[in-house]
Design a protein around this motif. Structure first.
Motif: not given
Lengths: 419, 109, 153, 90
Positions: A328-333, D16-23
């Motif tokens: 959901a977060n990836a799609q949002a970005k 997408a990488c920042y889904g896990c890794h801190a920005r």
């Protein structure tokens, strides 16, 4: 650039305000409905990408209760308050957060109607309504029944109800879980839950059992779960699939019984996860198809059924991408990038997305599935050769590392979205 | 003999329409799949199912590879007389699995 | 890997029903695999749309096992009953799925089973009545097969 | 230093990488952060995950979804964002 966030001033419930814009001069007006991982993310990302955009987020609840890790609340390892987040940071970022339900969408006139009767005009509407439980799908299971047999598939009071029922269950009792056919929110979620319930029972009620009645034979990370259950919980968890005749066809809330095609089981605690569909506003907006979910153009997440409406998160049919908070977060970005570009008259980006999903079999035993996805002509496809689940032969140290990653993943994501 | 599950009432009133559900463990191998070495996996399916009520066939099914593994078939039978319900599955090599249930029928109210 | 193949060309729209009349001039309306089954099994009879009700999920994430319920409007009396129900899956490698033979002894013209669906398609059901008339219905289904699941066919 | 505009697909991948890794610029509450890592360091690491030379939990599986050239662009953009921090300062 002039900030246009002042076209709507909304300082709390009960304030009379006209949401009808005086003219169409104001460019870049986006309305987002639903403040979960998809909706809150996209609202914030839009402002980050272009702080001249006017972004309104319509979300009924003032406090969001996150689903990921909520099975740890059921298992007694986390407090529900650790799952809860406010929208203050979004407001600080210039998102107009409106705590009211949206009651209608008129895609032709580009209007959203709020409960108080006011309307919001949009150039682009992003729907992120998440799931609704399908109260018609399972005989005997409606909202009233859910007060006795919790689904706990939307985190909040249902989560603590299930936890409390487990705590007060008689010694040696039977916990029955009913799992629907796919698609539903969080494919490995039921099995993580069964694991953490078994962990609780092992400590506190060692003669008790968990029986999973599943409407399917295959599920996410199945071999990893089955082997972990055996090594951690012995025979506490019994799983029965569709081929065993375990499809649940009816429940009786008062008697606390769960019926399959072939038998009726007496439960002490029953966790009924019913079939699901896109949140109600998606149906009202006319972006759902006969499946109850929302078909989209993969590259932009724009609805194939209504113009200038995008759908992201659990409600969207994203094909290979699962209904997870990470997705959901990836799609949002990505959707934020596309909407920003479309409003600027630029062509959309052909981007890849990732999903990473951890499941906790125990607080110190994590397993994961990952995937990399690309938009095809009609659907999101998984890139062959990439992705997959944790190795079957990983060490306990690796399982512990993945469990720690699960918690840090949650902290990172919630920080990005809500902090 | 394959493992089968049957759901049928043991007792019914005459004229009552009984729900019957059956499930049998069988891979229903389609013949279209290949193993990891690329060799075709031979077809292995059940081709026929029959329900007999006091020796008389009341429901039959012809099955093709598109019936899912572990075939599930549900149908109805009207209760007439006490006696025997037989459930018979036959595979492509004429191997037969047979399960019997006794039924008591009470006179109509 | 995900597969959805669009083969809904012969029937437009979910739940709607084209006439499946098996007459040479109308045969073009249905897909070739369905035509061949209909020609083989019902070379002379006319098939009318109607009477057949199908419960089938519109979206399945695993085509290996899709639950399907079929009911036919019929009083199921000794003189007026459904004699068979046949399922055809036009986009499967073999369009034949199953055929169920019934009689008034069933009391209710309703069967439920689980089928394999290899791609997005319309599943066609033909029901034969005791008076020799043939009726049909269809239901559209979209299938996505996730990579972690077993190969379907 | 002014961040150069990356190609949009790379920017999407990095997000997408920042889904896990801190920005960059956020507290180090994510997984491994990229602070003080050069583009070359990140590229080498990603390629080593892709080839299997280096093992991890999910990174081997994820890196195989990108071509070596894509990984280079991702690493370059990440390093740039880290050096600048401003574009993602929350």
């Amino acid at each position: 650039m002039i900030s246009r966030r002042n076209w709507i001033r909304y300082s709390g419930a009960g304030v009379a305000a006209s949401f009808i814009p005086t003219s169409h001069a104001s460019q870049g007006r986006v309305v987002v409905i639903g403040g979960g991982f998809a909706g809150a993310s996209v609202a914030r990302e839009l402002r980050r990408l272009n702080n001249a955009l006017s972004v309104s987020l319509i979300e009924a609840n003032a406090i969001y209760t996150a689903c990921p890790l909520s099975n740890m609340v059921v298992g007694g390892h986390r407090k529900i308050s650790q799952q809860q987040f406010s929208y203050a940071a979004l407001s600080a970022d210039g998102v107009n957060v409106i705590h009211q339900p949206a009651v209608d969408v008129d895609p032709e006139r580009h209007l959203v109607t709020l409960r108080d009767g006011n309307t919001l005009n949009y150039e682009k509407l992003i729907l992120a309504p998440g799931i609704d439980l399908d109260w018609q799908a399972l005989q005997g299971y409606d909202k009233t029944a859910a007060e006795l047999l919790p689904h706990a598939w939307k985190a909040g009071p249902q989560t603590t109800l299930l936890r409390d029922q487990l705590r007060s269950m008689r010694e040696g009792g039977l916990v029955v879980m009913s799992v629907p056919k796919s698609p539903y929110r969080c494919p490995p979620g039921p099995y993580e839950r069964a694991s953490l319930i078994a962990g609780y029972l092992k400590q506190n009620n060692p003669r008790a059992k968990v029986l999973i009645l599943d409407s399917k034979d295959s599920f996410s990370k199945k071999p990893l779960f089955l082997s972990a259950w055996q090594s951690l919980y012995g025979d506490i968890i019994e799983w029965q699939g569709e081929s065993d005749g375990a499809t649940v066809t009816a429940v009786n809330a008062e008697n606390r019984t769960v019926s399959t095609d072939f038998e009726t089981v007496q439960a002490d605690v029953a966790n009924i996860i019913p079939p699901q569909k896109a949140g109600k506003i998606a149906h009202l907006a006319g972006v759902t198809d006969r499946s109850g979910w929302c078909p989209i153009e993969p590259v932009t997440f724009s609805s194939t059924l209504q113009p200038d409406v995008h759908v992201i998160g659990d409600a969207a049919i994203a094909n290979a991408m699962p209904k997870s908070a990470f997705a959901a977060n990836a799609q949002a970005k990505l959707c934020a990038v596309q909407v920003t570009r479309l409003l600027n008259g630029e062509s959309p980006v052909h981007g890849k997305l990732i999903n990473t999903c951890y499941s906790l079999v125990a607080p110190d035993y994590g397993i994961s599935v990952a995937g990399v996805y690309q938009p095809g002509e009609k659907i999101w496809t998984e890139i062959d050769g990439a992705g997959g689940v944790s190795p079957a032969d990983a060490s306990r140290e690796t399982r512990a590392v993945e469990a720690a990653y699960a918690q840090r993943w949650f902290d990172n994501l919630t920080t990005q979205v809500f902090a | 003999m394959l493992k089968a599950r049957i759901s049928v009432p043991a007792r019914a009133r005459q004229g009552e329409i009984m729900a019957v559900k059956t499930l049998i463990s069988h891979p229903m191998e389609t013949g279209f799949r290949r193993n990891s070495l690329g060799q075709a996996i031979p077809r292995d399916i059940l081709t026929r199912f029959e329900c007999r009520y006091n020796e008389k066939p009341v429901f039959t099914a012809t099955l093709h590879p598109a019936v899912a593994a572990n075939p599930f078939i549900a149908f109805h039978v009207r209760a007439q007389d006490s006696g025997k319900l037989e459930f018979i599955w036959t595979d492509q090599d004429d191997q037969v699995t047979r399960v019997t249930r006794e039924l008591t029928v009470d006179p109509a109210a | 890997m995900i597969r959805t193949i669009n083969r809904r060309n012969w029937l437009a729209g979910a739940g709607t029903l084209a006439t499946l009349t098996v007459q040479p001039r109308l045969l073009a309306a249905v897909s070739e695999p369905v035509q061949s089954v209909l020609k083989r099994d019902f070379p002379t009879a006319e098939i009318q749309p109607g009477r057949v009700n199908i419960e089938l999920p519109a979206l399945a994430e695993n085509g290996n096992s899709v639950r399907m319920k079929i009911s036919v409007d019929s009083p199921m009396t000794p003189t007026d009953y459904v004699s068979f129900i046949q399922i055809i899956a036009q986009a499967n490698p073999l369009p034949d799925v199953a055929r169920f033979d019934l009689s008034h002894a069933n009391g209710l013209a309703e069967v439920e089973t689980r089928i394999r669906v290899s791609a997005e398609q319309d599943i066609v059901v033909v029901a034969g009545l005791s008076d020799g008339s043939l009726w049909s219905g269809s239901a559209h289904i979209v299938v996505t097969v996730a990579a972690c699941l077993d190969a379907l066919y | 230093m002014q961040a150069t505009e990356p190609d949009p697909a790379t920017a999407v991948s990095v997000q997408a990488c920042y889904g896990c890794h801190a920005r960059p610029g956020t507290e180090a509450n994510g997984l491994v952060s990229f602070s003080a890592r050069s583009a070359l360091e990140i590229t080498n690491k990603l390629k080593a995950y892709r080839s299997g030379e280096l093992t991890s939990t999910v990174m081997n599986r994820i890196s195989r979804g990108y071509s070596p050239a894509e990984l280079e662009s991702i690493a370059a953009h990440m390093a740039e964002l880290t050096a600048n921090e401003a574009p993602c300062s929350r």
